[in-house]
Design an enzyme around this catalytic site. Structure first.
Site, mmCIF file in Angstrom:
data_model
loop_
_atom_site.group_PDB
_atom_site.id
_atom_site.type_symbol
_atom_site.label_atom_id
_atom_site.label_comp_id
_atom_site.label_asym_id
_atom_site.label_seq_id
_atom_site.Cartn_x
_atom_site.Cartn_y
_atom_site.Cartn_z
ATOM 1 N N TYR B 254 -41.365 -44.824 -44.404
ATOM 2 C CA TYR B 254 -42.703 -44.806 -43.808
ATOM 3 C C TYR B 254 -43.256 -46.219 -43.739
ATOM 4 O O TYR B 254 -43.150 -46.975 -44.712
ATOM 5 C CB TYR B 254 -43.680 -43.996 -44.666
ATOM 6 C CG TYR B 254 -43.472 -42.521 -44.667
ATOM 7 C CD1 TYR B 254 -43.900 -41.729 -43.609
ATOM 8 C CD2 TYR B 254 -42.865 -41.900 -45.744
ATOM 9 C CE1 TYR B 254 -43.723 -40.358 -43.626
ATOM 10 C CE2 TYR B 254 -42.684 -40.518 -45.775
ATOM 11 C CZ TYR B 254 -43.111 -39.756 -44.709
ATOM 12 O OH TYR B 254 -42.938 -38.401 -44.723
ATOM 13 N N GLU B 264 -42.808 -42.608 -39.277
ATOM 14 C CA GLU B 264 -41.674 -42.274 -40.124
ATOM 15 C C GLU B 264 -40.413 -42.379 -39.280
ATOM 16 O O GLU B 264 -40.340 -41.826 -38.184
ATOM 17 C CB GLU B 264 -41.795 -40.845 -40.666
ATOM 18 C CG GLU B 264 -40.620 -40.497 -41.579
ATOM 19 C CD GLU B 264 -40.692 -39.081 -42.165
ATOM 20 O OE1 GLU B 264 -41.354 -38.217 -41.564
ATOM 21 O OE2 GLU B 264 -40.083 -38.853 -43.228
#
Lengths: 306, 306, 306, 306
Positions: B254, B264
């Site tokens: 992330y 992500e």
């Protein structure tokens, strides 16, 4: 909730020659767990990442090959619906009567290619499933080739255009890739009910009911390497690989288990969707489609089946 | 043919601050292709392995976040059916009127969590799609982080139990994993229409309409490493990773793109099926569920949204 | 034939608290093999891919940490030569008198940082080594984290500039990377005798004789992931990772074994050569050097030693 | 500091047929950088992770193959020492007179197998080297097959027992693996100066001066897959792979560049040490040693050289 027709191929029964030696392969090299035995001595197995009672059955006899493949559906109503549609399609359906512990009603019939199909809804969960409450990713380290689940099969037989139509019309599957001869006839079709690029595939072949290979899913290209190392160390007979299929984009290695059934340990592949355009292969490009790096079909791949 | 309800989340429109810098990220670091611009200057992008016209739109404004997410269905009839079911469920539906090149009719509505959803059937193929005739696996080498496709999003907002019910009842999705508070209320739900472990997810949150992250699919754990190297070299702000989620089993990293939307880059995850038992997490085990290796939630992960 | 000075760090003796629990980690989680026990109950272990009698010794006592590290040389003459050079360098050398089965003469001395070093030439081959006649790549599948060999250690103590000079002048090692404070003093040095980017490393630290971590070599980034999964499942305490060091370019995960010694499971890293320019890090860039993706040092990493 | 004899093979000059097409391969598919051209039109290249001026030279002529391989040593004194030892060994040594920009004095001679060797100490750093001040792991993303450096070569010629003795006695190398015929004669030898399992290798062959392949180092098995994808997409002629050698344990793919020189893109391999026992192969096990998964030598591998 979920998929239109079948969920997936969930059970396969294979004929094997030397049960002990072949079972040792499935358990200790491929990495399946033995679930138990039927009254008549068939052995039930499952992969560590599957939930249902069992997915593979080995039956000792004097010729290798496939007894049947069975597809799971998501409701009793769907089961009856598929039964009726199958009969309407033209196949004679009966209820399976063999001992298959953990499984409820199964309908059985033979399709045009000579393969026995079964469909079922009712199956118990296995005693040893993946965890579901605050789950770890596994409870004991995957073993040997670390097969995670039964993935697909490739069936050789006559009349695959009809078989493909059956899968679409009755099973509500779709066909991400096909291969055609120069005169436009179907040579091969890859067929799926989900995001997997294939749940099963057919290749046109004069003899009915033949099994080309059963595919088990591995997690990664590194696990394909690990499978290859196990092939070498255990002196299994390699067919080809590690390689990539351009068809499905899968990463793969083919070899024979001790009874002579071809096994594929497979990973990757694209995420299939029914709205994506169908990929189409010309027969003279099948080498590229099957074995992307060499671009050439090895003879054994099209000639040896069980 | 295929899936019951929606096919997948196929389009997302994001608000960005510095369009040039953010676009540079999406194109040259994440690896998307620019498809073109709308009349009002929004930028359309797609991943190299997607077929449809575009999947990501960037709109320059003064606050980052999510304009809408749009789900594709597989027929015009399904589109009308979902529209009616949505209205019956209680959401007011209108037809989208913004310029979205390549797309036909889209219905638009806001769900209880404050997020704008759209549904559509009609979209043109992109000019630059994956090959379909004797296809290679790509036509030019994937770039940067090598994102293959838009995968999922995590939405933060109030009333997620209703949102989950909406996805099940109207979109015919299923819910492979949930997380509950000690008093049995839903804290989070992971929801899908296919074999992917999630197409979208919700976390209960007091403020409406918030975006936690957009997930793009990578092929492998090694590509997650490559994404991480690009984060380091391009001095993007890392949130956490590379790590594994126990939830979905995905492998992930992330970080924030230059406008502050969390991205992500994700791979792996199990093969989900609607008949498999639902995985259930206790809120006090969410650390393990989210960040499997440390077992602890980092504060930013639950606090920072756009 | 081979290397100028030392071959490699070949033996390490660690102090552990709970011998049974810690041994279980080294054997069943890290994947070492137990070789046997000394008369006074210390446990000897080796990795599956090492040839020598053993490489790790665990000694039960009431404080975790490092007893000694021992370096192998390639001839008896070299051993005597290094002994003399060590004495000339200023360290008092004696012959080791503890029971170390399989090992012949070992010289022992303490360097300026407070760490006990040993050097040796004579050591028997283990009973269970990698095959050497038409060898397979392993004889039984690597277990747990699949550690292939002892790789390196990071030592914390005072006066590392002298320790670095010792490694260069006496061990004939070279120093692929260093980190300096703004006033030009050595903060850390990575030192090697071979192509590995480090055989050992030092960080300047006020307390003498401290162990930061012992590094074991894994084959791949995927094995780092596997190690991380084992950390999660066995509820070991994670320090950081999976991550990349910009220093050495290694891929790594740090955690503590049950007695509190930090372990690194590590792979990759560049191929070092003594003629390549030295890489130099500024202290304020150490975050990037250690933890490439976040660019920030976590406090535990510089504060917790055993 | 460092290694006894040679550091590594640092330079190779190859004969190519179609310079433009072949150069396109080395630059855009293999991923080397063009450094410049000599006065007589030879092209100098280097891999992105190498420090020295260049490592590969392409010379256009009418027959593919090897002009020479050159080994770097770590001091001017060593260079003169090796020159004298080489002359004493029996090879006539002269000073190289060809234009080789960036390189100082080079000695040149032909060994018994008919291959031209060179040795050198003095070479400038390239303009574009890996960073050394707070370095990133690369400055631009590796391209194509992402070759990191020149790794090794396999030479075919007569009298390899003498060549092996030369490498040991003069270059102070060691021989981690050998293959012997049933009558005890050397069929092949893998030879190294460092931790790499081979810097070069010889196979006994009646014709002198032949090149079997040049090996370039990749980082991972996944990069071997990427190399294979590039082979397929660029329609290069595959020899074999992806596969594993049991010898060296390397992971590999062999193919021919456009001029017909065989290239290996290679990763992994064990960490070699001179004190480890030599691995010994029987000639009838060479199939297993070379191609671990099939256990069989493909004819082209032993028959086609340039």
């Amino acid at each position: 909730m979920g998929f239109h027709g079948t969920l997936r191929p969930g059970l396969i029964q294979l004929r094997v020659l030397d049960l002990d030696k072949t079972l040792d392969f499935y358990k200790n090299i491929l990495g399946l767990d033995e679930v138990g035995r039927t009254n008549d001595g068939r052995v039930m197995l499952k992969a560590y990442d599957e939930f249902d009672h069992h997915s593979v059955v080995l039956r000792k006899t004097n010729e290798a090959g496939l007894d049947f493949v069975a597809f799971k559906v998501d409701s009793p109503e769907k089961l009856e619906d598929l039964k009726q549609k199958t009969e309407k399609f033209g196949y004679k359906v009966s209820e399976a009567s063999d001992d298959q512990p953990g499984f409820g009603k199964r309908y059985v019939y033979t399709i045009c290619t000579g393969h026995q199909f079964q469909i079922y809804y009712d199956v118990e969960l296995a005693k040893k499933t993946p965890q579901i409450k605050n789950p770890d990713i596994w409870t004991e380290p995957p073993r040997g080739m670390r097969a995670t689940r039964l993935d697909h099969f490739l069936l050789f037989g006559p009349g695959i255009a009809e078989a493909e139509r059956y899968c679409k019309e009755v099973f509500d599957m779709y066909v991400p890739e096909v291969c055609n001869t120069p005169d436009g006839k179907r040579l091969a079709a890859w067929i799926t009910s989900s995001n997997k690029p294939h749940d099963l595939a057919f290749v046109e072949y004069p003899k009915p009911g033949k099994l080309h290979h059963v595919g088990f899913y591995l997690q990664t290209w590194e696990d394909v390497l690990n499978a290859a190392d196990h092939i070498a160390i255990n002196k299994l007979k390699l067919d080809i690989g590690p390689t990539r299929h351009a068809i499905t984009r899968g990463l793969s290695i083919y070899f024979w288990e001790p009874s002579g059934n071809r096994i594929e340990t497979y990973c990757a592949g694209y995420t299939a969707y029914p709205d994506n355009p169908q990929r189409v292969w010309d027969a003279d490009q099948l080498g590229k489609g099957l074995f992307y790096f060499s671009g050439e079909v090895i003879p054994s791949f099209l000639e040896v089946v069980s």
